[in-house]
Write an enzyme that holds these catalytic residues in place. Structure first.
Site, PDB file in Angstrom:
ATOM      1  N   VAL A 125      36.000  46.388  49.230  1.00  0.00           N
ATOM      2  CA  VAL A 125      37.110  46.118  50.159  1.00  0.00           C
ATOM      3  C   VAL A 125      36.665  46.310  51.608  1.00  0.00           C
ATOM      4  CG1 VAL A 125      39.415  46.867  50.903  1.00  0.00           C
ATOM      5  CG2 VAL A 125      38.888  46.691  48.459  1.00  0.00           C
ATOM      6  N   ARG A 128      50.747  56.646  49.274  1.00  0.00           N
ATOM      7  CA  ARG A 128      51.715  55.541  49.151  1.00  0.00           C
ATOM      8  C   ARG A 128      53.147  55.980  48.889  1.00  0.00           C
ATOM      9  NH1 ARG A 128      47.919  51.914  45.410  1.00  0.00           N
ATOM     10  NH2 ARG A 128      46.515  51.160  47.036  1.00  0.00           N
ATOM     11  N   CYS A 160      47.098  46.388  45.110  1.00  0.00           N
ATOM     12  CA  CYS A 160      46.879  44.933  45.175  1.00  0.00           C
ATOM     13  C   CYS A 160      47.870  44.159  44.304  1.00  0.00           C
ATOM     14  CB  CYS A 160      45.449  44.623  44.771  1.00  0.00           C
ATOM     15  SG  CYS A 160      44.906  45.480  43.288  1.00  0.00           S
ATOM     16  N   GLN A 206      43.708  41.145  35.787  1.00  0.00           N
ATOM     17  CA  GLN A 206      43.058  41.682  36.982  1.00  0.00           C
ATOM     18  C   GLN A 206      41.532  41.603  36.941  1.00  0.00           C
ATOM     19  OE1 GLN A 206      46.465  45.112  37.156  1.00  0.00           O
ATOM     20  NE2 GLN A 206      44.717  45.469  38.491  1.00  0.00           N
ATOM     21  N   SER A 215      36.525  43.301  40.271  1.00  0.00           N
ATOM     22  CA  SER A 215      36.258  43.825  41.624  1.00  0.00           C
ATOM     23  C   SER A 215      37.316  44.836  42.039  1.00  0.00           C
ATOM     24  CB  SER A 215      36.153  42.696  42.647  1.00  0.00           C
ATOM     25  OG  SER A 215      37.199  41.782  42.475  1.00  0.00           O
ATOM     26  N   HIS A 232      43.315  38.362  41.339  1.00  0.00           N
ATOM     27  CA  HIS A 232      44.242  38.794  40.284  1.00  0.00           C
ATOM     28  C   HIS A 232      45.275  37.693  40.026  1.00  0.00           C
ATOM     29  CE1 HIS A 232      42.485  42.647  40.553  1.00  0.00           C
ATOM     30  NE2 HIS A 232      43.451  43.339  41.122  1.00  0.00           N
TER      31      HIS A 232
END
Ligand code: A2P
Length: 344
Positions: free
Chosen positions: A15, A100, A129, A156, A159, A249
């Site tokens: 990322v 989060r 994601c 998914q 990565s 994804h």
């Protein structure tokens, strides 16, 4: 135009590398860019379009003078070092799951809930994601039809498990093609007890299990984060599956709504949703597939259809490059939105 001193934490990762690309591609107004990673990467050179950077080791003192930092080095790294960045006056956009669900931390997908940014206290969380692409696709539908329940199954890419996940798929694929037994070291989850091959396989486990309710942590991220972003008690049932895809994804999404579904209206809303591309022409076999959209920042929606038995239900197929819209691009877009809103 004001320019900013930027840092990327986890810059050598899957990322982090995309974050650097997004800063250039989407013209984030930087004055300087500092790349941070573990001591293993100290001194490593990273080049992007003629710009050369030397990776520095992340330390408590890394954030002096930094205006904004983009984080993607894992939850434990954010947990340990974020406080030093906040104390140094740096605004932090964190792609890990650590903050989060903290009520003091806005969880933001800019086209859905940018208003939440106003309440930040130095940390803004980038959602998971799988959640980002789903809420982005559903946002306009929710505004109009009022979604009550979502049932989602994900497909998914490896990565999502970082560089190690991608290496595992490449290596195991070759092992199988060579007639050998594939060796599993990382997936489904590096920290869990058992590992299974992903080459020529699907694994119905992403992240570790929550033994209390038999869902995985990834599935519970979709449940809890969707409620927080939509700011309502929407019902979510998720099944997350790792598939042998390198990047991108896909999600099969079914929604139940308060208002009955008008399919033409749904198509109209989806074709005017910011950040969403309606990619749906079944007569010509047009629908989104991950390999069409690698490196792209949009959420692609297709196979849109009403439920055959329930007038208040709709199904669709939602695809995004999760390293971009699901992580790096959404983070950089949060930064750009904060500049636009005068918050940076
Ligand atoms: P490094 O390459 O030095 O290990 P991915 O999820 O793609 O594997 O990437 C993880 C990123 O997080 C990498 O840039 C990695 O750096 C970084 N990272 C991992 N652990 C630490 C740590 N303790 N301190 C700083 N960066 C870390």
């Amino acid at each position: 135009m004001k320019t900013y001193k930027v840092a990327i934490v986890g810059a050598t990762g899957a990322v982090g590398r995309e974050m650097l690309r997004c800063i250039f591609q989407f013209h984030f107004p930087y004055e300087s860019i500092k790349l941070l990673a573990s001591s293993r990467s100290k001194g490593k050179e990273i080049e992007y379009e003629g710009h050369k950077f030397i990776v520095e080791e992340l330390t408590e003192g890394s954030f002096a003078g930094i205006d904004v930092a983009f984080w993607s080095a894992g939850g434990s790294v954010s947990a340990k070092y974020m406080e030093y960045a906040v104390k140094a006056g740096c605004i932090n956009i964190d792609n890990t799951s650590h903050f989060r669900m903290d009520p003091n931390v806005p969880l933001v997908v800019p086209e859905v809930n940018a208003y939440a940014l106003k309440n930040h206290k130095g940390i803004i969380a980038n959602p998971n994601c799988t959640t980002i692409q789903m809420v982005s696709a559903l946002n306009r539908l929710d505004e109009y039809f009022d979604i009550e329940r979502i049932i989602v199954s994900t497909y998914q890419a490896v990565s999502g498990a970082g560089v190690a996940g991608m290496e595992e798929l490449y290596r195991q694929s070759q092992e199988v093609l060579d007639g050998k037994e594939p060796v599993a070291k990382t997936l489904p989850c590096a920290s869990d007890k058992k590992h299974y091959p992903i080459a020529f396989n699907c694994i119905p486990q992403v992240d570790v299990f929550n033994l209390d309710n038999r869902y995985t942590k990834e599935e519970m991220k979709m449940v809890n984060e969707t409620k927080k972003i939509f700011n309502k008690d929407i019902k979510v049932n998720a099944t997350c599956v790792r598939v042998p895809v390198l990047r991108g994804h896909s999600e099969s999404v079914y929604i139940e709504t308060k208002k009955p579904i008008d399919l033409d209206k749904a198509f109209e809303l989806l074709s005017h949703s910011h950040g969403v591309e309606l990619y749906d022409d079944i007569e010509n076999q047009v629908y989104p597939m991950v390999n069409l959209f690698i490196g792209d920042e949009l959420v692609h929606v297709g196979r849109v259809r009403k439920d055959l038995d329930n007038d208040h239900a709709l199904s669709m197929w939602v695809v995004a490059d999760q390293l971009m819209k699901g992580a790096a691009y959404n983070s950089v877009d949060i930064g750009l939105k904060m500049i636009e809103m005068g918050l940076l």
